[in-house]
Design a protein around this motif. Structure first.
Motif, short mmCIF file in Angstrom:
data_model
loop_
_atom_site.label_atom_id
_atom_site.label_comp_id
_atom_site.label_asym_id
_atom_site.label_seq_id
_atom_site.Cartn_x
_atom_site.Cartn_y
_atom_site.Cartn_z
N MET A 67 0.84 -1.18 0.00
CA MET A 67 0.00 0.00 0.00
C MET A 67 0.88 1.24 0.00
SD MET A 67 -2.60 1.55 2.83
CE MET A 67 -1.22 2.16 3.78
N PHE A 68 0.78 2.02 -1.06
CA PHE A 68 1.54 3.25 -1.18
C PHE A 68 0.66 4.44 -0.83
CE2 PHE A 68 3.71 0.22 -3.85
CZ PHE A 68 5.05 0.48 -3.60
N GLN A 69 1.30 5.49 -0.38
CA GLN A 69 0.60 6.74 -0.10
C GLN A 69 1.16 7.82 -1.03
OE1 GLN A 69 -0.66 7.37 4.04
NE2 GLN A 69 0.78 5.75 4.58
N ASN A 70 0.45 8.89 -1.17
CA ASN A 70 0.87 10.03 -1.99
C ASN A 70 0.98 9.69 -3.48
OD1 ASN A 70 1.10 11.65 0.37
ND2 ASN A 70 3.09 10.75 0.76
N GLY A 71 0.20 8.74 -3.95
CA GLY A 71 0.16 8.43 -5.38
C GLY A 71 1.44 7.85 -5.95
N LYS A 72 2.17 7.06 -5.19
CA LYS A 72 3.48 6.54 -5.62
C LYS A 72 3.46 5.11 -6.16
CE LYS A 72 5.99 10.12 -4.48
NZ LYS A 72 6.73 10.87 -5.47
N ALA A 73 2.32 4.43 -6.17
CA ALA A 73 2.28 3.02 -6.57
C ALA A 73 2.78 2.79 -7.99
CB ALA A 73 0.86 2.47 -6.42
N GLU A 74 2.29 3.56 -8.94
CA GLU A 74 2.70 3.34 -10.33
C GLU A 74 4.18 3.66 -10.53
OE1 GLU A 74 1.16 4.03 -14.88
OE2 GLU A 74 0.18 5.13 -13.26
N GLU A 75 4.66 4.72 -9.91
CA GLU A 75 6.08 5.06 -10.00
C GLU A 75 6.93 3.93 -9.43
OE1 GLU A 75 9.24 8.32 -8.17
OE2 GLU A 75 7.10 8.76 -8.05
N ALA A 76 6.54 3.38 -8.30
CA ALA A 76 7.28 2.29 -7.68
C ALA A 76 7.28 1.05 -8.58
CB ALA A 76 6.70 1.95 -6.31
N MET A 77 6.12 0.68 -9.11
CA MET A 77 6.05 -0.49 -10.00
C MET A 77 6.95 -0.32 -11.22
SD MET A 77 2.10 -1.77 -10.20
CE MET A 77 1.50 -0.21 -10.83
N ASN A 78 6.89 0.86 -11.83
CA ASN A 78 7.74 1.13 -13.00
C ASN A 78 9.22 1.03 -12.64
OD1 ASN A 78 5.86 1.56 -15.12
ND2 ASN A 78 5.41 3.59 -14.31
N TYR A 79 9.57 1.55 -11.48
CA TYR A 79 10.96 1.52 -11.04
C TYR A 79 11.43 0.09 -10.80
CZ TYR A 79 15.17 2.98 -8.56
OH TYR A 79 16.47 3.16 -8.17
N TYR A 80 10.66 -0.67 -10.04
CA TYR A 80 11.05 -2.05 -9.71
C TYR A 80 11.16 -2.91 -10.97
CZ TYR A 80 9.63 -0.66 -4.97
OH TYR A 80 9.49 -0.02 -3.78
N THR A 81 10.18 -2.80 -11.87
CA THR A 81 10.22 -3.63 -13.07
C THR A 81 11.33 -3.21 -14.02
OG1 THR A 81 8.47 -2.33 -14.15
CG2 THR A 81 7.78 -4.31 -12.95
N SER A 82 11.80 -1.96 -13.93
CA SER A 82 12.93 -1.53 -14.76
C SER A 82 14.26 -2.06 -14.22
CB SER A 82 12.99 -0.01 -14.86
OG SER A 82 13.50 0.58 -13.67
N LEU A 83 14.33 -2.36 -12.93
CA LEU A 83 15.57 -2.81 -12.30
C LEU A 83 15.78 -4.32 -12.37
CD1 LEU A 83 15.67 -0.72 -9.01
CD2 LEU A 83 16.97 -0.34 -11.10
N ILE A 84 14.71 -5.06 -12.38
CA ILE A 84 14.80 -6.52 -12.28
C ILE A 84 14.30 -7.14 -13.57
CG2 ILE A 84 13.98 -8.54 -11.01
CD1 ILE A 84 13.83 -6.71 -8.53
N GLU A 85 15.19 -7.90 -14.23
CA GLU A 85 14.82 -8.52 -15.50
C GLU A 85 13.70 -9.53 -15.30
OE1 GLU A 85 18.02 -12.16 -15.88
OE2 GLU A 85 18.64 -10.19 -16.61
N ASP A 86 13.02 -9.84 -16.39
CA ASP A 86 11.88 -10.77 -16.37
C ASP A 86 10.81 -10.29 -15.41
OD1 ASP A 86 13.22 -12.45 -18.20
OD2 ASP A 86 14.25 -13.48 -16.56
N SER A 87 10.54 -8.99 -15.44
CA SER A 87 9.53 -8.38 -14.56
C SER A 87 8.60 -7.53 -15.41
CB SER A 87 10.21 -7.52 -13.51
OG SER A 87 11.07 -8.30 -12.71
N GLU A 88 7.35 -7.40 -14.94
CA GLU A 88 6.38 -6.62 -15.72
C GLU A 88 5.20 -6.19 -14.86
OE1 GLU A 88 4.41 -8.92 -18.77
OE2 GLU A 88 4.23 -10.66 -17.46
N ILE A 89 4.57 -5.11 -15.29
CA ILE A 89 3.29 -4.69 -14.72
C ILE A 89 2.23 -5.47 -15.49
CG2 ILE A 89 1.68 -2.79 -14.41
CD1 ILE A 89 4.19 -0.94 -14.28
N THR A 90 1.39 -6.20 -14.77
CA THR A 90 0.43 -7.07 -15.44
C THR A 90 -0.98 -6.48 -15.52
OG1 THR A 90 0.17 -8.28 -13.36
CG2 THR A 90 1.69 -9.19 -14.98
N SER A 91 -1.32 -5.57 -14.59
CA SER A 91 -2.62 -4.91 -14.68
C SER A 91 -2.63 -3.65 -13.82
CB SER A 91 -3.75 -5.84 -14.24
OG SER A 91 -3.71 -6.05 -12.85
#
Length: 132
Positions: free
Chosen positions: A9-33
């Motif tokens: 659970m993110f606050q201050n509207g950071k969920a999408e930024e965090a998902m994009n960041y994590y999936t950019s750092l770790i190979e074989d990762s993706e946002i699925t929905s």
């Protein structure tokens, strides 16, 4: 019983930024929905109502809370990553520590070739390990 999935659970509207960041750092990762709040709904329009992403095959769910809570993430729950090389653990640690906080700086603590524990810029805790 259905599937068990870590939920962030993110606050201050950071969920999408965090998902994009994590999936950019770790190979074989993706946002699925991603389902976003629309106009006149209970959250800020465009923020994440519910989303799913995977990091190296491990699924996660997350939201942007529409309620301001007095709590955030805690290091007692962390994402553990077994790295394959010195280069990989060093790169990942340097990226995740940016604007974050070291809990155990990257080092040899005896139980591992190299280990680091940190809170990233979103407050999520990570343990990075280069097993012996």
């Amino acid at each position: 019983m259905g599937k068990i999935t870590p939920f962030l659970m993110f606050q201050n509207g950071k969920a999408e930024e965090a998902m994009n960041y994590y999936t950019s750092l770790i190979e074989d990762s993706e946002i699925t929905s991603i389902v976003r709040y629309g106009a006149n709904e209970n959250g800020d329009e465009g923020t994440v109502m519910k989303a799913s992403f995977s990091l190296k095959g491990q699924e996660f769910m997350c939201i942007d809370s529409n309620v301001k809570h007095e709590f955030s993430f805690t290091p007692s729950f962390s994402i553990y990553v077994a790295c394959d090389s010195e280069e990989e653990i060093g790169h990942l640690y340097q990226k995740l520590i940016e604007d974050g906080q070291a809990l155990m700086p990257l080092d040899d603590y005896g139980f591992s070739t190299k280990f680091g524990w940190l809170n990233d810029r979103f407050g999520v805790s990570w343990q990075l390990d280069l097993p012996k």
